[in-house]
Design a protein around this motif. Sequence first.
Motif, PDB file in Angstrom:
ATOM      1  N   GLU A  64     -54.064-131.568-121.342  1.00  0.00           N
ATOM      2  CA  GLU A  64     -52.987-132.528-121.107  1.00  0.00           C
ATOM      3  C   GLU A  64     -52.080-132.131-119.941  1.00  0.00           C
ATOM      4  O   GLU A  64     -51.400-132.966-119.365  1.00  0.00           O
ATOM      5  N   ARG A  65     -52.082-130.837-119.580  1.00  0.00           N
ATOM      6  CA  ARG A  65     -51.099-130.389-118.600  1.00  0.00           C
ATOM      7  C   ARG A  65     -51.622-129.195-117.809  1.00  0.00           C
ATOM      8  O   ARG A  65     -52.210-128.288-118.387  1.00  0.00           O
ATOM      9  N   ARG A  66     -51.373-129.205-116.498  1.00  0.00           N
ATOM     10  CA  ARG A  66     -51.768-128.093-115.644  1.00  0.00           C
ATOM     11  C   ARG A  66     -50.564-127.225-115.303  1.00  0.00           C
ATOM     12  O   ARG A  66     -49.442-127.714-115.220  1.00  0.00           O
ATOM     13  N   SER A  67     -50.854-125.950-115.064  1.00  0.00           N
ATOM     14  CA  SER A  67     -49.814-125.041-114.595  1.00  0.00           C
ATOM     15  C   SER A  67     -49.653-125.183-113.088  1.00  0.00           C
ATOM     16  O   SER A  67     -50.338-125.980-112.438  1.00  0.00           O
ATOM     17  N   GLU A  68     -48.777-124.377-112.520  1.00  0.00           N
ATOM     18  CA  GLU A  68     -48.545-124.394-111.078  1.00  0.00           C
ATOM     19  C   GLU A  68     -49.784-123.973-110.291  1.00  0.00           C
ATOM     20  O   GLU A  68     -49.893-124.262-109.101  1.00  0.00           O
ATOM     21  N   VAL A  69     -50.720-123.290-110.934  1.00  0.00           N
ATOM     22  CA  VAL A  69     -51.955-122.896-110.254  1.00  0.00           C
ATOM     23  C   VAL A  69     -52.771-124.133-109.884  1.00  0.00           C
ATOM     24  O   VAL A  69     -53.504-124.136-108.904  1.00  0.00           O
ATOM     25  N   ASN A  70     -52.627-125.186-110.699  1.00  0.00           N
ATOM     26  CA  ASN A  70     -53.233-126.495-110.417  1.00  0.00           C
ATOM     27  C   ASN A  70     -54.752-126.420-110.291  1.00  0.00           C
ATOM     28  O   ASN A  70     -55.348-126.938-109.351  1.00  0.00           O
ATOM     29  N   ARG A  71     -55.366-125.803-111.288  1.00  0.00           N
ATOM     30  CA  ARG A  71     -56.825-125.775-111.374  1.00  0.00           C
ATOM     31  C   ARG A  71     -57.264-126.486-112.652  1.00  0.00           C
ATOM     32  O   ARG A  71     -56.488-126.626-113.599  1.00  0.00           O
ATOM     33  N   VAL A 123     -52.364-112.013-117.992  1.00  0.00           N
ATOM     34  CA  VAL A 123     -51.584-113.083-117.372  1.00  0.00           C
ATOM     35  C   VAL A 123     -51.367-112.752-115.893  1.00  0.00           C
ATOM     36  O   VAL A 123     -50.995-111.634-115.541  1.00  0.00           O
ATOM     37  N   TRP A 124     -51.582-113.742-115.031  1.00  0.00           N
ATOM     38  CA  TRP A 124     -51.346-113.573-113.609  1.00  0.00           C
ATOM     39  C   TRP A 124     -50.916-114.920-113.044  1.00  0.00           C
ATOM     40  O   TRP A 124     -49.796-115.324-113.207  1.00  0.00           O
ATOM     41  N   GLY A 125     -51.812-115.625-112.370  1.00  0.00           N
ATOM     42  CA  GLY A 125     -51.449-116.930-111.827  1.00  0.00           C
ATOM     43  C   GLY A 125     -50.716-116.878-110.510  1.00  0.00           C
ATOM     44  O   GLY A 125     -50.011-117.823-110.154  1.00  0.00           O
ATOM     45  N   GLY A 126     -50.883-115.771-109.750  1.00  0.00           N
ATOM     46  CA  GLY A 126     -50.179-115.660-108.482  1.00  0.00           C
ATOM     47  C   GLY A 126     -51.063-115.707-107.255  1.00  0.00           C
ATOM     48  O   GLY A 126     -50.571-115.566-106.133  1.00  0.00           O
ATOM     49  N   ASP A 127     -52.367-115.924-107.451  1.00  0.00           N
ATOM     50  CA  ASP A 127     -53.274-115.894-106.301  1.00  0.00           C
ATOM     51  C   ASP A 127     -52.939-116.954-105.256  1.00  0.00           C
ATOM     52  O   ASP A 127     -53.098-116.722-104.058  1.00  0.00           O
ATOM     53  N   HIS A 128     -52.489-118.113-105.720  1.00  0.00           N
ATOM     54  CA  HIS A 128     -52.227-119.194-104.759  1.00  0.00           C
ATOM     55  C   HIS A 128     -51.021-118.888-103.867  1.00  0.00           C
ATOM     56  O   HIS A 128     -50.820-119.565-102.851  1.00  0.00           O
ATOM     57  N   MET A 129     -50.247-117.873-104.223  1.00  0.00           N
ATOM     58  CA  MET A 129     -49.103-117.484-103.394  1.00  0.00           C
ATOM     59  C   MET A 129     -49.395-116.281-102.506  1.00  0.00           C
ATOM     60  O   MET A 129     -48.565-115.906-101.670  1.00  0.00           O
ATOM     61  N   THR A 130     -50.567-115.679-102.692  1.00  0.00           N
ATOM     62  CA  THR A 130     -50.909-114.484-101.928  1.00  0.00           C
ATOM     63  C   THR A 130     -51.109-114.829-100.452  1.00  0.00           C
ATOM     64  O   THR A 130     -51.750-115.812-100.104  1.00  0.00           O
ATOM     65  N   ARG A 131     -50.541-114.006 -99.591  1.00  0.00           N
ATOM     66  CA  ARG A 131     -50.726-114.134 -98.149  1.00  0.00           C
ATOM     67  C   ARG A 131     -51.191-112.792 -97.607  1.00  0.00           C
ATOM     68  O   ARG A 131     -50.540-111.782 -97.811  1.00  0.00           O
ATOM     69  N   PHE A 132     -52.294-112.812 -96.911  1.00  0.00           N
ATOM     70  CA  PHE A 132     -52.854-111.575 -96.401  1.00  0.00           C
ATOM     71  C   PHE A 132     -52.190-111.182 -95.085  1.00  0.00           C
ATOM     72  O   PHE A 132     -51.792-112.021 -94.278  1.00  0.00           O
ATOM     73  N   HIS A 133     -52.076-109.865 -94.890  1.00  0.00           N
ATOM     74  CA  HIS A 133     -51.577-109.293 -93.632  1.00  0.00           C
ATOM     75  C   HIS A 133     -50.209-109.871 -93.260  1.00  0.00           C
ATOM     76  O   HIS A 133     -49.966-110.222 -92.105  1.00  0.00           O
ATOM     77  N   THR A 134     -49.336-109.976 -94.256  1.00  0.00           N
ATOM     78  CA  THR A 134     -47.982-110.496 -94.039  1.00  0.00           C
ATOM     79  C   THR A 134     -46.967-109.429 -94.425  1.00  0.00           C
ATOM     80  O   THR A 134     -46.994-108.907 -95.543  1.00  0.00           O
ATOM     81  N   LYS A 135     -46.071-109.113 -93.505  1.00  0.00           N
ATOM     82  CA  LYS A 135     -45.049-108.117 -93.792  1.00  0.00           C
ATOM     83  C   LYS A 135     -44.141-108.597 -94.919  1.00  0.00           C
ATOM     84  O   LYS A 135     -43.914-109.786 -95.098  1.00  0.00           O
ATOM     85  N   MET A 136     -43.599-107.639 -95.652  1.00  0.00           N
ATOM     86  CA  MET A 136     -42.755-107.942 -96.803  1.00  0.00           C
ATOM     87  C   MET A 136     -41.619-108.891 -96.412  1.00  0.00           C
ATOM     88  O   MET A 136     -41.330-109.858 -97.120  1.00  0.00           O
ATOM     89  N   TRP A 137     -40.977-108.652 -95.290  1.00  0.00           N
ATOM     90  CA  TRP A 137     -39.836-109.474 -94.901  1.00  0.00           C
ATOM     91  C   TRP A 137     -40.226-110.836 -94.336  1.00  0.00           C
ATOM     92  O   TRP A 137     -39.392-111.709 -94.198  1.00  0.00           O
ATOM     93  N   ASP A 138     -41.508-111.006 -94.041  1.00  0.00           N
ATOM     94  CA  ASP A 138     -41.995-112.313 -93.598  1.00  0.00           C
ATOM     95  C   ASP A 138     -42.567-113.138 -94.744  1.00  0.00           C
ATOM     96  O   ASP A 138     -42.909-114.311 -94.559  1.00  0.00           O
ATOM     97  N   PHE A 139     -42.684-112.527 -95.902  1.00  0.00           N
ATOM     98  CA  PHE A 139     -43.236-113.204 -97.078  1.00  0.00           C
ATOM     99  C   PHE A 139     -42.128-114.030 -97.728  1.00  0.00           C
ATOM    100  O   PHE A 139     -40.996-113.549 -97.870  1.00  0.00           O
TER     101      PHE A 139
END
Length: 326
Positions: A64-71, A123-139
């Motif tokens: 009935e409902r999807r999380s923010e991961v939207n899969r 529990v995780w659900g953070g893959d869609h927010m992962t950015r590769f080769h990005t400095k901490m302050w640019d994330f």
Amino acid sequence: MNEQQTERPDTQDTGHAAARPGDRPLAGRIALVAGATRGGGRGIAVELGAAGATVYVTGRTTRERRSEVNRPETIEETAELVTAAGGEGIAVAVDHLDPAQVERLVARIDADHGRLDVLVNDVWGGDHMTRFHTKMWDFPLEDGLRMLRLGIDTHAITSHRALPLLIRNPGGLVIEMTDGTAETNAAYRWEVGFFYDLAKTAAIRMGLALAREVEPYGCTALSLSPGWLRSEAMLENFGVTEENWREGTRVDEHFAISESPAFVGRAAAALAADPDRARWNGRSVSSGELAKVYGFTDTDGSRPDAWRYVTEVQWAGKPADVTGYR
């Protein structure tokens, strides 16, 4: 890497490693897989079921409902797979960031069974927010803090509410799911960045800390990592299915070392069925490492040792060759 170059045992696995005819080592055991909607969590839930366990599968995505991961994967589908494998799957929609929801879940397990034998914090659900080769302050800070909440707070909240039930009986098992082992994560995982690295390293530390907390009660805690996991999203990213996954090596040759979710599921089931599981207390282990000890295989009959391969071949800049690693 083509299929002919991959080492394989003489026989192919035709079913669940923990569910040979008449073999139900986890019959009567009650398990909670927190974060079982898809990927490794689903693989673990199914293999625990194949070994005969009753498995509560939780997550935020339902029919009935999807999380923010939207899969599209749902906890109901996972529960049905658990039951089809030979166990009993029970789907419960839970947001593990909400202590009250987790508390109600644990109260239900207690009321229904009076015990909890296996807790898997996946529990995780953070893959869609992962950015590769990005400095901490640019994330994006909001995304980074959200990843920490999803990867750390959920595990702590679930353990806080569930462990009083688990330690009620000796023999309980807590598995903290993560990405990488203590050895492979000893160096900063710069390619995935500050927030991802912190979340996954914290799970390893939680496995170590909880081991000391539950040991006096005759229980065991550890952290467990799959290798290069062929999750539903990973297969989509490579444009393949589980049936033709080797074609993904055209995108990245090192995909040859990847493993199905069933492989880490069989690792978890083997740990749960081991009467001497306390030998792993506080350890950081991988599916490939445990396969050598317990003798289970992936669905194709092989035993991929992904993290050894990653460190010795991929990170070393060598051409893909899974000989001796699969």
